[in-house]
Design an enzyme around this catalytic site. Structure first.
Site, mmCIF file in Angstrom:
data_model
loop_
_atom_site.group_PDB
_atom_site.id
_atom_site.type_symbol
_atom_site.label_atom_id
_atom_site.label_comp_id
_atom_site.label_asym_id
_atom_site.label_seq_id
_atom_site.Cartn_x
_atom_site.Cartn_y
_atom_site.Cartn_z
ATOM 1 C CG HIS A 163 -0.404 0.097 2.524
ATOM 2 N ND1 HIS A 163 0.410 -0.859 3.074
ATOM 3 C CD2 HIS A 163 -0.494 1.088 3.461
ATOM 4 C CE1 HIS A 163 0.767 -0.474 4.282
ATOM 5 N NE2 HIS A 163 0.258 0.705 4.546
ATOM 6 C CG HIS A 165 0.100 4.421 4.703
ATOM 7 N ND1 HIS A 165 -0.604 3.645 5.590
ATOM 8 C CD2 HIS A 165 -0.764 5.366 4.256
ATOM 9 C CE1 HIS A 165 -1.851 4.092 5.677
ATOM 10 N NE2 HIS A 165 -1.973 5.136 4.880
ATOM 11 C CG ASP A 175 5.161 3.192 7.339
ATOM 12 O OD1 ASP A 175 4.214 3.558 6.618
ATOM 13 O OD2 ASP A 175 5.021 2.362 8.267
ATOM 14 C CG HIS A 176 4.235 0.239 4.121
ATOM 15 N ND1 HIS A 176 4.059 -1.083 4.448
ATOM 16 C CD2 HIS A 176 3.874 0.948 5.222
ATOM 17 C CE1 HIS A 176 3.602 -1.170 5.687
ATOM 18 N NE2 HIS A 176 3.481 0.048 6.175
ATOM 19 C CG HIS A 193 -3.832 0.194 6.867
ATOM 20 N ND1 HIS A 193 -3.742 0.790 8.100
ATOM 21 C CD2 HIS A 193 -2.685 0.508 6.206
ATOM 22 C CE1 HIS A 193 -2.582 1.437 8.176
ATOM 23 N NE2 HIS A 193 -1.931 1.290 7.045
ATOM 24 C CG ASP A 199 0.760 -1.239 7.808
ATOM 25 O OD1 ASP A 199 1.661 -2.056 8.069
ATOM 26 O OD2 ASP A 199 0.960 -0.014 7.720
ATOM 27 C CG HIS A 256 4.208 -1.607 11.598
ATOM 28 N ND1 HIS A 256 5.045 -0.517 11.730
ATOM 29 C CD2 HIS A 256 3.445 -1.370 10.519
ATOM 30 C CE1 HIS A 256 4.784 0.353 10.767
ATOM 31 N NE2 HIS A 256 3.820 -0.138 10.004
HETATM 32 ZN ZN ZN Z 1 0.087 1.749 6.469
#
Ligand code: ZN
Length: 262
Positions: A56, A58, A60-61, A112, A133, A171
């Site tokens: 996805h 985001h 941090d990905h 998410h 996530d 995570h």
């Molecule tokens: Zn995420």
């Protein structure tokens, strides 16, 4: 030999690195930061990063994708419904891709984020699930874009995969999630045992992942909305009434959003 390792990034992210030792090729899932992957490649001369799998959009990905692609020429796979930097292959429900000579099936798992996808490899003995996530060990992702009903359907779908499936989420939230799981089901012995085990692992600096679907079904409150114990505690907190499984899931998610560990 095939190996999957977690490269830690930021405060609690894992970048999963899939390694095909015979051919010295590797693939990475959700590289939010290029640095840990580049450091690994520098420490392993002769290895080539061939593929980048993204679940996805985001930061941090996806934050490390551009740098990794520039450095290695790796092919970037990502969800068709989201903006993914440098994406080469746009994926949707049911697509099948070959990465490191293994087949992965794509599932759309909105909740998410709306375009979130998961990658599943149906290895005969122990399948692998890279679920970003969506499903966490003993928890699930926050609902930033989707509805509770969407996320609940996505989780139920993942829960339908074989019990032996290894769950590679992104995570290290397990211990904090288990605090919540204990609050939901204080008398569930599987949750108590997992809490003790993960506490010990974390005290040694050890990762709690991957998980397995069997363990998630026994200890993850978000996969246990059908259990009487979960219904009873939601009745206690939010008032007794008839609730659909989606409504129970929504109550649990809202409770978790405000949950603080004492
Ligand atoms: Zn995420």
């Amino acid at each position: 030999m095939f190996q999957i390792d977690a490269l830690p990034a930021f405060s609690d992210n894992y970048l999963w690195l899939l390694q095909d030792h015979a051919r010295q090729r590797c693939a990475v899932v959700d590289p939010g930061d290029a640095a840990p992957v580049l450091a690994w490649l520098a420490a392993h001369p002769g290895w080539q990063l061939s593929d980048i799998l993204v679940t996805h959009h985001h930061a941090d990905h996806v934050g490390g994708i551009a740098q990794l692609k520039a450095a290695t020429g790796a092919r970037v796979y990502g969800p068709a419904q989201e903006r993914i930097p440098e994406r080469d292959v746009a994926l949707a429900e049911g697509d099948r891709i070959r990465v490191l000579d293994r087949e992965f099936v794509v599932y759309e798992v909105p909740g998410h984020t709306l375009g979130h996808i998961a990658y599943y490899h149906a290895a005969p003995d122990q399948p692998w699930l890279f679920c970003g996530d969506t499903l966490f060990a003993a928890g699930c992702g926050r609902l930033f874009e989707g509805s509770p009903a969407q996320m609940h359907a996505s989780l139920n779908r993942l829960a339908g995969l074989p019990d032996a499936t290894l769950v590679y989420c992104t995570h290290e939230y397990t211990l904090s999630n288990l605090h919540f799981a204990r609050a939901v089901e204080p008398h569930n012995p599987a949750i108590a045992a997992r809490f003790a085990q993960v506490s010990a692992w974390r005290a040694q600096g050890r990762s709690s992942l991957p998980s397995s679907l069997a363990l998630e079904k026994a200890t993850n409150p978000f996969l246990r909305c059908g259990e009487t114990s979960v219904k009873e505690i939601i009745d206690e907190r939010d008032g007794a009434r008839q609730r659909s499984p989606d409504e129970l899931f929504a109550c649990l998610r809202t409770w978790k959003d405000g949950f603080r560990i004492d």
